[in-house]
Design an enzyme around this catalytic site. Structure first.
Site, short mmCIF file in Angstrom:
data_model
loop_
_atom_site.label_atom_id
_atom_site.label_comp_id
_atom_site.label_asym_id
_atom_site.label_seq_id
_atom_site.Cartn_x
_atom_site.Cartn_y
_atom_site.Cartn_z
N PHE A 114 4.32 -65.10 78.67
CA PHE A 114 4.48 -65.31 77.41
C PHE A 114 5.72 -65.70 76.47
O PHE A 114 7.10 -66.20 76.83
CB PHE A 114 4.65 -63.51 77.28
CG PHE A 114 6.49 -63.00 77.71
CD1 PHE A 114 7.64 -63.39 76.91
CD2 PHE A 114 6.55 -61.97 78.08
CE1 PHE A 114 8.55 -62.55 77.54
CE2 PHE A 114 7.97 -61.49 78.85
CZ PHE A 114 7.87 -61.59 77.88
N SER A 154 16.38 -59.06 80.74
CA SER A 154 15.19 -59.52 81.76
C SER A 154 14.60 -59.37 80.41
O SER A 154 14.34 -58.40 80.15
CB SER A 154 15.79 -58.49 82.92
OG SER A 154 14.99 -57.17 82.55
N LYS A 155 13.02 -60.02 81.34
CA LYS A 155 11.90 -59.22 80.79
C LYS A 155 11.65 -58.22 80.92
O LYS A 155 10.42 -57.46 80.05
CB LYS A 155 10.84 -60.41 81.58
CG LYS A 155 10.19 -62.13 81.16
CD LYS A 155 10.61 -63.03 81.87
CE LYS A 155 10.32 -64.02 80.88
NZ LYS A 155 8.81 -64.87 81.42
N ARG A 156 11.41 -57.82 82.02
CA ARG A 156 11.33 -55.95 82.56
C ARG A 156 11.77 -55.18 81.77
O ARG A 156 11.08 -53.77 81.36
CB ARG A 156 11.82 -56.25 84.26
CG ARG A 156 11.31 -54.73 84.51
CD ARG A 156 10.98 -54.91 85.71
NE ARG A 156 13.08 -55.15 86.96
CZ ARG A 156 13.61 -53.77 86.01
NH1 ARG A 156 13.31 -52.79 85.71
NH2 ARG A 156 14.81 -54.25 86.96
N LYS A 157 12.55 -55.59 81.68
CA LYS A 157 13.72 -53.86 80.65
C LYS A 157 13.82 -54.43 79.37
O LYS A 157 14.52 -53.32 78.62
CB LYS A 157 15.10 -54.48 81.23
CG LYS A 157 15.40 -53.62 82.36
CD LYS A 157 17.12 -53.69 83.41
CE LYS A 157 17.20 -53.44 84.40
NZ LYS A 157 18.94 -53.26 84.39
#
Length: 459
Positions: free
Chosen positions: A14, A245-248
């Site tokens: 993204f 981070s992209k996840r968090k």
């Protein structure tokens, strides 16, 4: 010297908040100096690149009005602007380095290189390639990468944020510039493109600071002039100071701001102040004001912490500053069930209560969703009937509605909260709404009174 700057995002996911931040600083510097802002797409990661991600980069930057002068979609004197279309250039430059004895073919297998790393680890020393293929290359192998022969010595450069920087080239081992699949590494393609596209100032994130000595040694070896200066901008950190981070951390995804109804001009203003301090009390800046005020001398060295509360405050300020007609137009995509005129009538009440445009949905969905009538009884039902009677013959505009309701409140002997809260619940199904006179006025009169009558009849 004509200033030329660039951003070089990779289409591997993204569109990223850091891309927008870097693009903003590049554009500010280019506009200050009547220079050229280049968009280059670093798409040599063939496993992760996707054309839809490249499209997202364009859409996000256009949404923010961070428009470039040269790029894959616009062309320019240094086309092509996608690295995947420049592979022959990198091979040509690598061949020149080999011819000049500044690079060499490396035939080592991944297993052999891993064995070298393990040996260095066992001997408790930093790993650097052994130069085996420079001095005694294995015979009978055809698959190779190309390694740069690091000259060593002091590598220094001027950083517009951090001042004079020095790195010890003797600590850097010979590194790969062309992989065995024929594609360049980032460390090679980026400085080659910067040189051939005549980039004068490299403005990028702090995470690239340690890449700079590698890239400058290559630029020197190829005989190109160095960029005039670098600027390594502070990282954007989470509010607790940790690396995002992209996840968090969904805030890294630029699309979220558009989906949630942050104004692009507010986000740009916020990003400008995320790592840069104007040295004054001013916090709201137009783009022209940013172009005039921005300097690298006032960019902080430490990471900049992302703060949702500050962004929400700033976005609310921008919302309240918009003319009503413009705000209605911007709200409409978030409430497509409503016509523009209805939204326009709601705007005076909405604009003081929203810090993002998506809040309009929470306040206005009762206009097309009929709520379940709440259970009311006794005196509450009597007050609902009184409100219905008070409004029956009133012109259906906020001010006459407010006057009629206040008269009914006075006659009831209870406070406004006790009188209005059940009405709010009946009309919207919620405990929080726009001011009660707007809540009524936005509904058609017959619908509003019908909701009151139905609730009172059920008591």
């Amino acid at each position: 010297m004509s200033v030329r700057v660039r951003i070089a995002p990779s289409p591997t996911g993204f569109a990223h908040l850091g891309t927008a931040s870097t693009a903003l600083y590049n554009m500010l510097f280019a506009r200050q100096n009547q220079g050229t802002f280049v968009l280059r797409v670093d798409d040599t990661d063939m496993d992760r690149n996707r054309p839809e991600y490249e499209t997202l980069i364009y859409e996000s930057l256009h949404w923010l009005s961070l428009d470039w002068d040269e790029g894959p979609d616009k062309g320019g004197p240094h086309a092509p602007y996608r690295q995947s279309e420049r592979v022959d250039i990198y091979k040509e430059e690598a061949a020149r380095l080999i011819k000049d004895n500044k690079a060499y073919r490396c035939y080592c297998t991944p297993e052999e290189l891993e064995a070298e790393r393990r040996q260095a680890q066992a001997e408790k020393r930093a790993y650097r390639y052994s130069r085996r293929c420079l001095t005694n290359p294995p015979e009978g192998r055809s698959v190779f990468a190309v390694r740069f022969k690091v000259p060593g010595g002091d590598v220094s450069f001027q950083d517009m944020v951090r001042g004079e920087m020095h790195f010890d080239g003797d600590l850097i081992g010979d590194f790969i510039v062309i992989k065995s699949d024929g594609y360049p590494t980032y460390q090679f393609a980026s400085p080659v493109d910067d040189a051939r596209m005549e980039i004068t100032h490299v403005i990028r994130g702090e995470e690239h600071l340690s890449n700079t000595p590698y890239q400058l040694m290559l630029v020197d070896a190829l005989g190109y002039p160095r960029p005039k200066a670098y600027a390594h901008m502070p990282l954007i950190l989470a509010k607790d100071g940790s690396k995002m981070s992209k996840r968090k951390h969904p805030e890294l995804n630029l699309a979220i701001y558009r989906q949630e109804g942050y104004l692009p001009e507010a986000l740009l203003n916020y990003l400008a102040l995320l790592g840069w301090n104007p040295g004054t009390e001013q916090e709201i800046f137009s783009m022209n004001e940013l172009v005039r005020a921005f300097t690298f001398e006032r960019v902080q060295h430490a990471g900049a912490r992302f703060d949702w509360e500050k962004l929400n405050w700033m976005n609310g300020e921008y919302i309240r500053a918009l003319p009503d007609d413009e705000l209605a137009r911007r709200i409409q995509p978030f409430v497509p069930q409503l016509d523009l005129e209805t939204i326009r009538r709601a705007v005076p009440a909405l604009k003081t209560r929203m810090h993002k445009l998506s809040h309009a949905l929470d306040y206005l969905d009762y206009l097309w969703k009929e709520p379940q009538p709440p259970a009311i009884e006794g005196e509450t039902a009597d007050r609902v009937r009184a409100a219905n009677d008070a409004l029956r013959d009133v012109p259906w505009e906020p001010e006459p509605i407010e006057a009629a309701l206040e008269k009914a409140v006075a006659e009831s002997g209870v406070g406004k909260g006790k009188f209005y809260n059940p009405l709010r619940d009946i009309l919207t199904g919620k405990k929080v709404s726009l001011p009660i006179h707007y809540t009524f006025a936005l509904l058609p009169k017959d619908v509003a009174l019908q909701r009151l009558q139905r609730a009172a009849a059920a008591s």
